[in-house]
Design a protein around this motif. Structure first.
Motif, PDB file in Angstrom:
ATOM      1  N   ARG A 136       0.842  -1.210   0.000  1.00  0.00           N
ATOM      2  CA  ARG A 136       0.000   0.000   0.000  1.00  0.00           C
ATOM      3  C   ARG A 136       0.872   1.251   0.000  1.00  0.00           C
ATOM      4  O   ARG A 136       0.606   2.207  -0.728  1.00  0.00           O
ATOM      5  CB  ARG A 136      -0.915  -0.031   1.207  1.00  0.00           C
ATOM      6  N   ILE A 137       1.910   1.284   0.820  1.00  0.00           N
ATOM      7  CA  ILE A 137       2.810   2.438   0.874  1.00  0.00           C
ATOM      8  C   ILE A 137       3.475   2.650  -0.488  1.00  0.00           C
ATOM      9  O   ILE A 137       3.614   3.784  -0.951  1.00  0.00           O
ATOM     10  CB  ILE A 137       3.845   2.271   1.997  1.00  0.00           C
ATOM     11  N   LEU A 138       3.863   1.571  -1.144  1.00  0.00           N
ATOM     12  CA  LEU A 138       4.489   1.685  -2.460  1.00  0.00           C
ATOM     13  C   LEU A 138       3.501   2.181  -3.523  1.00  0.00           C
ATOM     14  O   LEU A 138       3.903   2.810  -4.500  1.00  0.00           O
ATOM     15  CB  LEU A 138       5.097   0.350  -2.881  1.00  0.00           C
ATOM     16  N   ARG A 139       2.204   1.892  -3.324  1.00  0.00           N
ATOM     17  CA  ARG A 139       1.185   2.381  -4.263  1.00  0.00           C
ATOM     18  C   ARG A 139       0.889   3.862  -4.063  1.00  0.00           C
ATOM     19  O   ARG A 139       0.311   4.508  -4.924  1.00  0.00           O
ATOM     20  CB  ARG A 139      -0.131   1.613  -4.067  1.00  0.00           C
ATOM     21  N   CYS A 140       1.248   4.418  -2.929  1.00  0.00           N
ATOM     22  CA  CYS A 140       0.939   5.809  -2.606  1.00  0.00           C
ATOM     23  C   CYS A 140       2.007   6.708  -3.219  1.00  0.00           C
ATOM     24  O   CYS A 140       3.010   7.023  -2.601  1.00  0.00           O
ATOM     25  CB  CYS A 140       0.870   5.991  -1.095  1.00  0.00           C
ATOM     26  N   ASN A 141       1.799   7.101  -4.460  1.00  0.00           N
ATOM     27  CA  ASN A 141       2.745   7.955  -5.173  1.00  0.00           C
ATOM     28  C   ASN A 141       1.969   8.916  -6.064  1.00  0.00           C
ATOM     29  O   ASN A 141       0.766   8.778  -6.231  1.00  0.00           O
ATOM     30  CB  ASN A 141       3.743   7.097  -5.970  1.00  0.00           C
ATOM     31  N   PRO A 142       2.647   9.924  -6.630  1.00  0.00           N
ATOM     32  CA  PRO A 142       1.942  10.935  -7.428  1.00  0.00           C
ATOM     33  C   PRO A 142       1.276  10.417  -8.703  1.00  0.00           C
ATOM     34  O   PRO A 142       0.488  11.129  -9.313  1.00  0.00           O
ATOM     35  CB  PRO A 142       3.039  11.932  -7.801  1.00  0.00           C
ATOM     36  N   PHE A 143       1.566   9.209  -9.118  1.00  0.00           N
ATOM     37  CA  PHE A 143       1.038   8.688 -10.380  1.00  0.00           C
ATOM     38  C   PHE A 143      -0.248   7.886 -10.221  1.00  0.00           C
ATOM     39  O   PHE A 143      -0.747   7.339 -11.191  1.00  0.00           O
ATOM     40  CB  PHE A 143       2.099   7.843 -11.076  1.00  0.00           C
ATOM     41  N   VAL A 144      -0.781   7.776  -8.996  1.00  0.00           N
ATOM     42  CA  VAL A 144      -2.017   7.021  -8.775  1.00  0.00           C
ATOM     43  C   VAL A 144      -3.157   7.969  -8.432  1.00  0.00           C
ATOM     44  O   VAL A 144      -2.942   9.076  -7.948  1.00  0.00           O
ATOM     45  CB  VAL A 144      -1.863   5.967  -7.656  1.00  0.00           C
ATOM     46  N   LYS A 145      -4.363   7.514  -8.673  1.00  0.00           N
ATOM     47  CA  LYS A 145      -5.553   8.314  -8.429  1.00  0.00           C
ATOM     48  C   LYS A 145      -5.856   8.421  -6.936  1.00  0.00           C
ATOM     49  O   LYS A 145      -6.326   9.438  -6.457  1.00  0.00           O
ATOM     50  CB  LYS A 145      -6.730   7.687  -9.172  1.00  0.00           C
ATOM     51  N   GLY A 146      -5.623   7.356  -6.184  1.00  0.00           N
ATOM     52  CA  GLY A 146      -5.946   7.357  -4.757  1.00  0.00           C
ATOM     53  C   GLY A 146      -7.402   7.017  -4.542  1.00  0.00           C
ATOM     54  O   GLY A 146      -8.040   6.381  -5.368  1.00  0.00           O
ATOM     55  N   GLY A 147      -7.966   7.462  -3.430  1.00  0.00           N
ATOM     56  CA  GLY A 147      -9.373   7.217  -3.126  1.00  0.00           C
ATOM     57  C   GLY A 147      -9.560   6.204  -2.015  1.00  0.00           C
ATOM     58  O   GLY A 147      -8.646   5.902  -1.248  1.00  0.00           O
ATOM     59  N   TYR A 148     -10.763   5.672  -1.937  1.00  0.00           N
ATOM     60  CA  TYR A 148     -11.130   4.731  -0.884  1.00  0.00           C
ATOM     61  C   TYR A 148     -10.562   3.362  -1.197  1.00  0.00           C
ATOM     62  O   TYR A 148     -10.805   2.808  -2.266  1.00  0.00           O
ATOM     63  CB  TYR A 148     -12.652   4.672  -0.772  1.00  0.00           C
ATOM     64  N   ASP A 149      -9.790   2.815  -0.254  1.00  0.00           N
ATOM     65  CA  ASP A 149      -9.148   1.518  -0.449  1.00  0.00           C
ATOM     66  C   ASP A 149      -9.037   0.806   0.899  1.00  0.00           C
ATOM     67  O   ASP A 149      -8.000   0.849   1.551  1.00  0.00           O
ATOM     68  CB  ASP A 149      -7.760   1.712  -1.072  1.00  0.00           C
TER      69      ASP A 149
END
Length: 86
Positions: free
Chosen positions: A53-66
């Protein structure tokens, strides 16, 4: 082992996280996700899920509810409104 990891995450949330502005792209935050994953999936799988999850948290992802899923996975949960194309 799980309680030790939970202690580290709680210490991060209490002492380190307040020093920085909120910047997590997901809800719940990455540290809350890690706590939920550790409680739900145990020390090993929960830690892997939290790191992914931490690795997915970067400027290139949309984010949102997960939220933390009920099954072990290193991928983001599909949102119920998003259609999965096969």
């Amino acid at each position: 082992m799980k309680s030790l990891f939970l202690m580290f995450v709680r210490a991060y949330q209490k002492f380190i996280s307040p020093l920085f502005p909120p910047s997590c792209r997901y809800y719940p935050t990455c540290s809350n996700y890690m706590v939920g994953a550790l409680k739900k999936h145990g020390a090993f799988k929960g830690t892997l899920m939290g790191i992914a999850r931490i690795l997915r948290c970067n400027p290139f992802v949309k984010g949102g509810y997960d939220p933390v899923p009920n099954y072990f996975t290193l991928k983001r949960n599909p949102h119920p409104d998003e259609k999965i194309l096969n």
